[in-house]
Motif scaffolding. Structure first.
Motif, short mmCIF file in Angstrom:
data_model
loop_
_atom_site.label_atom_id
_atom_site.label_comp_id
_atom_site.label_asym_id
_atom_site.label_seq_id
_atom_site.Cartn_x
_atom_site.Cartn_y
_atom_site.Cartn_z
N ARG A 64 40.29 35.09 69.56
CA ARG A 64 41.35 36.00 69.13
C ARG A 64 41.90 35.67 67.74
O ARG A 64 42.55 36.50 67.13
CB ARG A 64 42.51 35.96 70.14
CG ARG A 64 42.11 36.43 71.54
CD ARG A 64 43.29 36.46 72.49
NE ARG A 64 43.91 35.15 72.64
CZ ARG A 64 45.06 34.81 72.11
NH1 ARG A 64 45.73 35.68 71.37
NH2 ARG A 64 45.56 33.60 72.32
N PHE A 65 41.70 34.45 67.30
CA PHE A 65 42.22 34.04 66.00
C PHE A 65 41.08 33.98 64.98
O PHE A 65 39.98 33.52 65.30
CB PHE A 65 42.86 32.64 66.07
CG PHE A 65 44.20 32.59 66.76
CD1 PHE A 65 44.33 32.88 68.10
CD2 PHE A 65 45.32 32.21 66.05
CE1 PHE A 65 45.56 32.81 68.74
CE2 PHE A 65 46.56 32.12 66.67
CZ PHE A 65 46.68 32.42 68.02
N SER A 66 41.39 34.41 63.76
CA SER A 66 40.44 34.25 62.66
C SER A 66 41.21 33.93 61.40
O SER A 66 42.40 34.27 61.28
CB SER A 66 39.60 35.51 62.47
OG SER A 66 40.42 36.60 62.07
N ALA A 67 40.57 33.26 60.48
CA ALA A 67 41.22 32.91 59.21
C ALA A 67 40.19 32.91 58.12
O ALA A 67 39.01 32.61 58.36
CB ALA A 67 41.91 31.55 59.32
N GLU A 68 40.65 33.24 56.93
CA GLU A 68 39.76 33.18 55.79
C GLU A 68 40.52 32.74 54.55
O GLU A 68 41.74 32.87 54.47
CB GLU A 68 39.10 34.54 55.54
CG GLU A 68 40.06 35.68 55.27
CD GLU A 68 39.34 37.01 55.11
OE1 GLU A 68 38.13 37.10 55.41
OE2 GLU A 68 40.00 37.97 54.66
N ARG A 69 39.78 32.20 53.62
CA ARG A 69 40.37 31.76 52.36
C ARG A 69 39.39 32.14 51.25
O ARG A 69 38.68 31.31 50.72
CB ARG A 69 40.64 30.26 52.35
CG ARG A 69 41.50 29.83 51.18
CD ARG A 69 41.68 28.33 51.11
NE ARG A 69 42.57 27.98 50.02
CZ ARG A 69 42.67 26.77 49.50
NH1 ARG A 69 41.93 25.78 49.97
NH2 ARG A 69 43.51 26.53 48.51
N LEU A 70 39.36 33.42 50.97
CA LEU A 70 38.46 33.92 49.95
C LEU A 70 38.89 33.39 48.58
O LEU A 70 40.09 33.26 48.31
CB LEU A 70 38.49 35.45 49.95
CG LEU A 70 38.09 36.11 51.29
CD1 LEU A 70 38.24 37.60 51.21
CD2 LEU A 70 36.68 35.71 51.67
N LYS A 71 37.93 33.05 47.76
CA LYS A 71 38.17 32.55 46.40
C LYS A 71 38.90 31.21 46.38
O LYS A 71 39.37 30.78 45.32
CB LYS A 71 38.94 33.58 45.56
CG LYS A 71 38.23 34.92 45.45
CD LYS A 71 39.04 35.91 44.61
CE LYS A 71 38.34 37.26 44.55
NZ LYS A 71 39.12 38.26 43.78
N GLY A 72 39.10 30.60 47.54
CA GLY A 72 39.68 29.27 47.57
C GLY A 72 41.13 29.17 47.18
O GLY A 72 41.60 28.09 46.82
N VAL A 73 41.86 30.29 47.26
CA VAL A 73 43.28 30.24 46.90
C VAL A 73 44.10 30.71 48.09
O VAL A 73 44.41 29.93 48.99
CB VAL A 73 43.58 31.07 45.64
CG1 VAL A 73 45.06 30.99 45.27
CG2 VAL A 73 42.73 30.58 44.48
N ASP A 74 44.44 32.02 48.12
CA ASP A 74 45.22 32.57 49.22
C ASP A 74 44.44 32.50 50.53
O ASP A 74 43.21 32.46 50.54
CB ASP A 74 45.55 34.05 48.95
CG ASP A 74 46.47 34.22 47.77
OD1 ASP A 74 46.88 35.36 47.52
OD2 ASP A 74 46.76 33.22 47.10
N SER A 75 45.20 32.54 51.61
CA SER A 75 44.56 32.55 52.93
C SER A 75 45.26 33.54 53.84
O SER A 75 46.47 33.80 53.70
CB SER A 75 44.63 31.16 53.56
OG SER A 75 44.08 31.15 54.86
#
Lengths: 113, 111
Positions: A64-75
């Motif tokens: 149910r949980f997902s996370a991403e940190r595209l470009k290594g900055v914001d998440s």
């Protein structure tokens, strides 16, 4: 130096709905953490990123949980669908690469009804 | 899972008194840190002690570490009303890894 920014600060949703939280770490910090803090307990790690790669997601409920940190900055941390037991404060923290001290944002308080 | 256990769970004192909080943990660590959390806010880093250190000071804070007993204590001297908060110990098994927190001690300082 600006601190860790998080939004929104508060969110109320119905169970089975989806919700997303955003974090902007301290500029230059390579490592980003998401913690879940249930009322009356200490924070518990959900996921750790180093730049845009996942270092530790062993305690993330991946159904149910997902996370991403595209470009290594914001998440972004997402919950879909939310359950009553997901009611908690979601804290984002950042540190320099290999840094010992973590700097926490103000958190997002989630209430699932 | 929780690594640390803080003791006591709650502490009420008068301004000017000293406050002592204890923390026990289960596994070998690289460092132990103390954080403060005011109601409804994020955590603020107070002090870090490494596994090869026994005592550190920072202003009115004194922290000790006994790795043989897997325990630490935080002493706040001459407490102020502004010290009212929850205090958490957190351990890292390696530098740069995620922290494992205890359940915290709630400190109330009355004037």
């Amino acid at each position: 130096e600006a601190g860790v920014a998080q939004s929104p600060r508060y969110k109320i949703i119905e169970k089975r709905q989806s919700v997303a939280f955003w974090c902007n770490p301290i500029s230059g910090h390579a490592t980003l953490y998401w913690y879940q803090q249930i009322l009356g307990q200490g924070p518990k790690l959900l996921i750790q990123f180093q730049n845009n790669g996942v270092v530790d997601d062993s305690q993330l409920p991946k159904d149910r949980f997902s996370a991403e940190r595209l470009k290594g900055v914001d998440s972004t941390l997402k919950i879909q669908p939310a359950k009553l037991e997901d009611s908690a404060v979601y804290l984002c923290a950042s540190s320099s690469a290999g840094g010992e001290t973590q700097y926490f944002g103000p958190g997002t308080r989630l209430l699932v009804l | 899972s929780q690594q640390g256990e803080e003791d006591p769970q709650a502490l009420s004192i008068q301004e000017g008194e000293n406050a002592t909080m204890n923390c026990s943990y289960k596994t070998s660590i690289n460092n132990l840190q103390w954080y403060r959390q005011n109601s409804g806010r994020g955590l603020v880093h107070l002090i870090l002690i490494r596994s090869n250190e026994r005592e550190k000071h920072s202003g009115r804070l004194r922290v000790t570490l006994d790795t043989s007993k897997k325990s630490s204590s935080l002493l706040i001297t001459a407490s102020r009303a502004a010290d009212t908060a929850s205090y958490f110990c957190a351990t890292a098994v390696q530098a740069g890894t995620a922290l494992i927190f205890g359940k915290g001690t709630t400190l109330s300082v009355s004037s």
